[in-house]
Scaffold this motif. Sequence first.
Motif, mmCIF file in Angstrom:
data_model
loop_
_atom_site.group_PDB
_atom_site.id
_atom_site.type_symbol
_atom_site.label_atom_id
_atom_site.label_comp_id
_atom_site.label_asym_id
_atom_site.label_seq_id
_atom_site.Cartn_x
_atom_site.Cartn_y
_atom_site.Cartn_z
ATOM 1 N N ASP A 240 12.265 0.098 -1.208
ATOM 2 C CA ASP A 240 11.682 0.375 0.110
ATOM 3 C C ASP A 240 10.166 0.533 0.034
ATOM 4 N N ALA A 241 9.701 1.195 -1.016
ATOM 5 C CA ALA A 241 8.249 1.393 -1.153
ATOM 6 C C ALA A 241 7.530 0.055 -1.261
ATOM 7 N N VAL A 242 8.083 -0.850 -2.066
ATOM 8 C CA VAL A 242 7.419 -2.144 -2.227
ATOM 9 C C VAL A 242 7.420 -2.917 -0.918
ATOM 10 N N ALA A 243 8.523 -2.847 -0.171
ATOM 11 C CA ALA A 243 8.559 -3.532 1.134
ATOM 12 C C ALA A 243 7.462 -2.979 2.051
ATOM 13 N N THR A 244 7.262 -1.674 2.015
ATOM 14 C CA THR A 244 6.199 -1.063 2.823
ATOM 15 C C THR A 244 4.823 -1.524 2.354
ATOM 16 N N ARG A 246 4.039 -4.205 0.787
ATOM 17 C CA ARG A 246 3.763 -5.619 1.094
ATOM 18 C C ARG A 246 3.071 -5.746 2.447
ATOM 19 N N ARG A 247 3.365 -4.850 3.359
ATOM 20 C CA ARG A 247 2.714 -4.912 4.667
ATOM 21 C C ARG A 247 1.404 -4.154 4.684
ATOM 22 N N SER A 248 1.344 -3.003 4.016
ATOM 23 C CA SER A 248 0.146 -2.173 4.146
ATOM 24 C C SER A 248 -0.942 -2.540 3.141
ATOM 25 N N LEU A 249 -0.595 -3.299 2.110
ATOM 26 C CA LEU A 249 -1.572 -3.680 1.078
ATOM 27 C C LEU A 249 -1.652 -5.204 0.983
ATOM 28 N N PRO A 250 -2.496 -5.820 1.801
ATOM 29 C CA PRO A 250 -2.580 -7.291 1.757
ATOM 30 C C PRO A 250 -3.038 -7.808 0.392
ATOM 31 N N ASP A 251 -3.713 -6.984 -0.383
ATOM 32 C CA ASP A 251 -4.177 -7.429 -1.695
ATOM 33 C C ASP A 251 -3.199 -7.075 -2.814
ATOM 34 N N LEU A 252 -1.976 -6.720 -2.454
ATOM 35 C CA LEU A 252 -0.942 -6.474 -3.469
ATOM 36 C C LEU A 252 -0.658 -7.777 -4.220
ATOM 37 N N GLU A 253 -0.805 -7.738 -5.530
ATOM 38 C CA GLU A 253 -0.703 -8.983 -6.294
ATOM 39 C C GLU A 253 0.572 -9.035 -7.128
ATOM 40 N N ALA A 299 -4.350 4.382 -3.101
ATOM 41 C CA ALA A 299 -4.017 5.807 -3.079
ATOM 42 C C ALA A 299 -3.341 6.172 -1.757
ATOM 43 N N ALA A 300 -3.874 5.639 -0.660
ATOM 44 C CA ALA A 300 -3.271 5.935 0.639
ATOM 45 C C ALA A 300 -1.856 5.365 0.718
ATOM 46 N N ALA A 301 -1.674 4.161 0.185
ATOM 47 C CA ALA A 301 -0.352 3.530 0.244
ATOM 48 C C ALA A 301 0.666 4.311 -0.572
ATOM 49 N N VAL A 302 0.261 4.768 -1.757
ATOM 50 C CA VAL A 302 1.190 5.520 -2.605
ATOM 51 C C VAL A 302 1.511 6.862 -1.968
#
Lengths: 457, 457
Positions: A240-244, A246-253, A299-302
């Motif tokens: 669930d965290a990764v799904a979140t 993916r939307r909140s962190l466009p630079d997730l690589e 940090a905000a995303a985590v």
Amino acid sequence: MAELVRLPASAHAELLELLGPEGLVTDAQVVASHLVDWTGRFRGTGPAVLRPRDTAEVAGVVAVCRRHGVAVVPQGGNTGLVGGSVPHEGEVVLSLRRLAAIEPVAERSRQITVGAGAVLAVVQAATRRHALDVPVDLGARDSATVGGMVATNAGGLQVLRHGSMRRHLKGIEAVLGDGSTISHLGGLDKDNTGYDLAGLLCGSEGTLGVITAVRLGLVSRPSHRVTALVAFASAAGAVDAVATWRRSLPDLEAAELFTGDGVGLVCRTGGARDPFERRHPWYVLVDVAGPHDPSDDLAAAVSSIDDVLDVAVATDEPRRAALWALREEHTPAINTLGAPHKLDVTLPLDALAAFLVDVPRTVAEAAPAATTWLFGHVGDGNVHVNVVGVAPDDERVDEAVLRHVADLGGSISAEHGIGVAKRRWLHLNRSEAELHAFRAIRSALDPDHILNPAVLV
Amino acid sequence: MAELVRLPASAHAELLELLGPEGLVTDAQVVASHLVDWTGRFRGTGPAVLRPRDTAEVAGVVAVCRRHGVAVVPQGGNTGLVGGSVPHEGEVVLSLRRLAAIEPVAERSRQITVGAGAVLAVVQAATRRHALDVPVDLGARDSATVGGMVATNAGGLQVLRHGSMRRHLKGIEAVLGDGSTISHLGGLDKDNTGYDLAGLLCGSEGTLGVITAVRLGLVSRPSHRVTALVAFASAAGAVDAVATWRRSLPDLEAAELFTGDGVGLVCRTGGARDPFERRHPWYVLVDVAGPHDPSDDLAAAVSSIDDVLDVAVATDEPRRAALWALREEHTPAINTLGAPHKLDVTLPLDALAAFLVDVPRTVAEAAPAATTWLFGHVGDGNVHVNVVGVAPDDERVDEAVLRHVADLGGSISAEHGIGVAKRRWLHLNRSEAELHAFRAIRSALDPDHILNPAVLV
């Protein structure tokens, strides 16, 4: 057993004339090294290794082999995991390693043309001098060839952001099974002039044509990169965290999942060190990379996720490498336990967490003495199910796991392909109509069925 | 002239039984509206419009038509520009418009499954409620169907950032020319189980199968968006600036080029207003969109370019729309001058600026009375060469421009496809070996050649 298989004398003579003694290798010891995959699981027989220097010689090889009914297995770095690049029934090995030319980077279009035999790490070095990068990266980068990566539509560590090889393929040159050479390497971003032959050859596992060169799109190399290891109590929390994110962190690589057992193993074998004081059930390793420092966003995303048990952040290269070792050392650490059955599967994201919890039970029911090691690219739904303690030719575990996957609507091959290893289970994912279409396309481009006959369908 | 062509009576009876009176339209006036493309350039003959309700009825149509040797032209929104969706030699029109179901958005995987007949704008509305978007957008959004967009690998306004339809195709359902139905709509991000049938059907222009449903990947809808109109003295300055911005602005979403003459035209026809006090030779309209306000990055990127003559920035929707009108009103404004020949081409980026300067001369040599209007997606090298003042069936200008493009290593079709309009020039981009491969694949999947026989090869 190379000496048991022979090339017809007439074919041998023609190939020798075409390729010269350096291009036609029949020395049993050298040939033997090409007859087995790197895991040691797939071992075949074959009379020779052909080492053409250029596309014209590849076309010559295919012409000779067609004429004499000699089957051909194209081989790049031989780093595949499904037995698709070694001969099985006496085929000759067609090594593309000498087609390793790397053209200059085209700066304006951000592309590069390379020979099929160019090794990924060498191409990476050439592009990084221009602050550009090959968008696909994988652990076998020092051996895998770009041609093999295209032939198998390789994925790897950054699919979440950049997709697999097919997305970046801007052109291709290949010798088709019918002997003709196609060359379309102009590298235009938009080009709707007929069927997507490049995309069709990509992922065809050497069954439609022998890829000799490719044109690849490149991506900007991000100037800032942060890595974080995040611990969770449950698989569902991690997914669930990764799904979140993916939307909140466009630079997730990258978002790589592994388990507390896996961390224990890699720490025991000395491959890595656990940064936390206590062991947790599930871990996700994330890379965030972009033109600005992503630390605050990360940090905000985590901190937006209640389920996070612990987090370690690395912003410099040595500490990033230390965290990544926890993931990358899984493969060598598992190998110390024995030759694993490596089952590379994709689950629908909605079924992923339950699968991660249930699949060890599926394995245990099929092979009570086996152990299951899970890691993978969790953002894509891609799990590498590694099973140790099962004989190489005992396929009961494979069958049980792949059926489990298919029952959940997943794919029995996420990024490794079908090869020979999964051919008997392809029907779990593909209908008779699809298999019929595959065969029709194969017969259309390789009418004599001389290319990689043991593979796929 | 629909009344001159008739369905064989036995085929008519079988289709009537299969589809009912609502699904088999032979009323001459209704049929006639399906026999001409929206530009009025391509007008054919055909006996009927078939309007199946679901995939099973499409399969039934293909089966009946195969049995009776009746050729079929699949038709979506009929917004194509190369005559690929109207009959030419008495084919029946197979309209997919009733297959317009839209499934709920899959939030976690960020995907959606829609029927081939779903109209783009309707799908956009459904996805935007979830802050997600279809990654391909184009001017014909209120008519174009998703099935048609996949069949033609549509591009449009955001290819620079997101690529064309093929990149976002996560699954497909189709009735192949051999009558079989394939359905692979699971929507897995990684799935290396055989040939990429979805990617092959994408861009095949209705010649291999009738697409009935697709699974599309979606992208996050950016929360911040800024538009800028930037003026340049030269084409080279504009092209170079965009190449620089592609690297320095990762959130660059669109970069559209047009000319001072074009701005003059759209302002004269009342479609838009020029924001600058004086007219400039070349304009680039850029959109930058992302999770943070991109204004500062955009300002820095623009001010880093010495060649910029003038700039207008819009951050709110009405002013953004006013700037975009300068680009989007080109098509209707040019239509007021007469039916244009629309030549959609890609140039290698290194050859693009010279082409933009030279192509009006190429046109003038072939047709001295014609006028040339240039606009396009400059970041992709994609130019729409619009030529007015040439008879619809006078192809000398088309020939001259397309040869000019091919001589520079460009593509004669960037995003519109080949259809019937460019079939005679396909050889400029594709070798005999490639055309042979196209024909072999086509015969493999449509052995009786009943699908769109006048199109492509």
